[in-house]
Design a protein around this motif. Sequence first.
Motif, PDB file in Angstrom:
ATOM      1  N   SER A  50       0.821  -1.213   0.000  1.00  0.00           N
ATOM      2  CA  SER A  50       0.000   0.000   0.000  1.00  0.00           C
ATOM      3  C   SER A  50       0.852   1.258   0.000  1.00  0.00           C
ATOM      4  O   SER A  50       0.503   2.255  -0.619  1.00  0.00           O
ATOM      5  N   VAL A  51       1.965   1.190   0.702  1.00  0.00           N
ATOM      6  CA  VAL A  51       2.874   2.330   0.818  1.00  0.00           C
ATOM      7  C   VAL A  51       4.207   1.936   0.190  1.00  0.00           C
ATOM      8  O   VAL A  51       4.736   0.860   0.489  1.00  0.00           O
ATOM      9  N   LYS A  52       4.732   2.795  -0.653  1.00  0.00           N
ATOM     10  CA  LYS A  52       6.003   2.492  -1.311  1.00  0.00           C
ATOM     11  C   LYS A  52       7.149   2.593  -0.306  1.00  0.00           C
ATOM     12  O   LYS A  52       7.363   3.639   0.301  1.00  0.00           O
ATOM     13  N   VAL A  53       7.821   1.471  -0.097  1.00  0.00           N
ATOM     14  CA  VAL A  53       9.007   1.395   0.760  1.00  0.00           C
ATOM     15  C   VAL A  53      10.082   0.646  -0.014  1.00  0.00           C
ATOM     16  O   VAL A  53       9.801  -0.040  -0.998  1.00  0.00           O
ATOM     17  N   ASP A  54      11.324   0.774   0.450  1.00  0.00           N
ATOM     18  CA  ASP A  54      12.432   0.129  -0.245  1.00  0.00           C
ATOM     19  C   ASP A  54      12.452  -1.386  -0.070  1.00  0.00           C
ATOM     20  O   ASP A  54      12.792  -2.108  -0.997  1.00  0.00           O
ATOM     21  N   SER A  55      12.131  -1.849   1.140  1.00  0.00           N
ATOM     22  CA  SER A  55      12.242  -3.285   1.384  1.00  0.00           C
ATOM     23  C   SER A  55      11.284  -3.727   2.478  1.00  0.00           C
ATOM     24  O   SER A  55      10.703  -2.898   3.190  1.00  0.00           O
ATOM     25  N   LEU A  56      11.170  -5.016   2.623  1.00  0.00           N
ATOM     26  CA  LEU A  56      10.337  -5.608   3.661  1.00  0.00           C
ATOM     27  C   LEU A  56      10.767  -5.102   5.034  1.00  0.00           C
ATOM     28  O   LEU A  56       9.950  -4.889   5.924  1.00  0.00           O
ATOM     29  N   ASN A  57      12.049  -4.883   5.205  1.00  0.00           N
ATOM     30  CA  ASN A  57      12.596  -4.451   6.487  1.00  0.00           C
ATOM     31  C   ASN A  57      12.191  -3.031   6.866  1.00  0.00           C
ATOM     32  O   ASN A  57      12.359  -2.623   8.015  1.00  0.00           O
ATOM     33  N   PHE A  98      11.736  -0.997  -5.152  1.00  0.00           N
ATOM     34  CA  PHE A  98      10.738  -0.826  -4.098  1.00  0.00           C
ATOM     35  C   PHE A  98      10.200  -2.214  -3.763  1.00  0.00           C
ATOM     36  O   PHE A  98      10.313  -3.139  -4.562  1.00  0.00           O
ATOM     37  N   LEU A  99       9.647  -2.334  -2.574  1.00  0.00           N
ATOM     38  CA  LEU A  99       9.113  -3.629  -2.149  1.00  0.00           C
ATOM     39  C   LEU A  99       7.998  -4.092  -3.079  1.00  0.00           C
ATOM     40  O   LEU A  99       7.073  -3.331  -3.373  1.00  0.00           O
ATOM     41  N   HIS A 100       8.114  -5.296  -3.539  1.00  0.00           N
ATOM     42  CA  HIS A 100       7.058  -5.998  -4.262  1.00  0.00           C
ATOM     43  C   HIS A 100       7.444  -7.478  -4.262  1.00  0.00           C
ATOM     44  O   HIS A 100       8.618  -7.811  -4.281  1.00  0.00           O
ATOM     45  N   ALA A 101       6.452  -8.332  -4.172  1.00  0.00           N
ATOM     46  CA  ALA A 101       6.699  -9.773  -4.105  1.00  0.00           C
ATOM     47  C   ALA A 101       6.150 -10.447  -5.355  1.00  0.00           C
ATOM     48  O   ALA A 101       5.011 -10.196  -5.748  1.00  0.00           O
ATOM     49  N   HIS A 102       6.957 -11.295  -5.947  1.00  0.00           N
ATOM     50  CA  HIS A 102       6.548 -12.086  -7.109  1.00  0.00           C
ATOM     51  C   HIS A 102       6.029 -13.429  -6.608  1.00  0.00           C
ATOM     52  O   HIS A 102       6.669 -14.080  -5.777  1.00  0.00           O
ATOM     53  N   ILE A 103       4.896 -13.844  -7.131  1.00  0.00           N
ATOM     54  CA  ILE A 103       4.312 -15.132  -6.769  1.00  0.00           C
ATOM     55  C   ILE A 103       4.154 -15.926  -8.070  1.00  0.00           C
ATOM     56  O   ILE A 103       3.282 -15.629  -8.892  1.00  0.00           O
ATOM     57  N   PHE A 104       5.046 -16.889  -8.250  1.00  0.00           N
ATOM     58  CA  PHE A 104       5.102 -17.658  -9.489  1.00  0.00           C
ATOM     59  C   PHE A 104       4.592 -19.073  -9.317  1.00  0.00           C
ATOM     60  O   PHE A 104       5.129 -19.829  -8.497  1.00  0.00           O
ATOM     61  N   PRO A 105       3.594 -19.469 -10.106  1.00  0.00           N
ATOM     62  CA  PRO A 105       3.236 -20.886 -10.145  1.00  0.00           C
ATOM     63  C   PRO A 105       4.292 -21.620 -10.969  1.00  0.00           C
ATOM     64  O   PRO A 105       4.821 -21.082 -11.945  1.00  0.00           O
ATOM     65  N   ARG A 106       4.615 -22.825 -10.557  1.00  0.00           N
ATOM     66  CA  ARG A 106       5.537 -23.659 -11.315  1.00  0.00           C
ATOM     67  C   ARG A 106       4.785 -24.935 -11.697  1.00  0.00           C
ATOM     68  O   ARG A 106       4.040 -25.488 -10.904  1.00  0.00           O
ATOM     69  N   TYR A 107       5.022 -25.387 -12.944  1.00  0.00           N
ATOM     70  CA  TYR A 107       4.214 -26.451 -13.521  1.00  0.00           C
ATOM     71  C   TYR A 107       5.052 -27.659 -13.937  1.00  0.00           C
ATOM     72  O   TYR A 107       6.228 -27.527 -14.301  1.00  0.00           O
ATOM     73  N   GLU A 108       4.381 -28.807 -13.915  1.00  0.00           N
ATOM     74  CA  GLU A 108       4.999 -30.060 -14.386  1.00  0.00           C
ATOM     75  C   GLU A 108       5.390 -29.969 -15.861  1.00  0.00           C
ATOM     76  O   GLU A 108       6.349 -30.589 -16.283  1.00  0.00           O
TER      77      GLU A 108
END
Length: 158
Positions: A50-57, A98-108
Amino acid sequence: MLENNVAWKQDRILSAHRGDNPMVLAKMKSGFAVLGDTQFLPGYCVLLPSVKVDSLNDLDVKQRSDYLLDMSIIGDVINEVCHPKRINYSIYGNTDAFLHAHIFPRYEWEPKENIPKPVWLYAQEKWTDSKYLYSIDKHLILKEKLIDKLKERIKQIY
């Protein structure tokens, strides 16, 4: 049209708050679940804070907990909708600082040589070729399913 109007990409978080980021799937406690720009791994999503920050920390402990929970909720929804073999979670911030998390599905069905490697080692064309980029024509049904499941899950948890 999404492909022709990319002004929202200049500040993805601000455009999500304004309601003009077309990749937003849902507003979550810690930020916004958005569909990834490329969909060579169907269901790839990103969690924007919601708020732009550099990292999770840079977040306090409660904000971190909310962010990481939201990240895992997105993973749950991708599992329900796309049925991948597993979900990979990544937080870097090296290119987009900036903080953002990638959520990747991985497939057979992924090429055997790619299965043990991080998704970032896929050929550059997977990230840039228009045939892999999100488009309403190809991905609207997937987007709607993810939205529906996220709304359902958010109601259950929050």
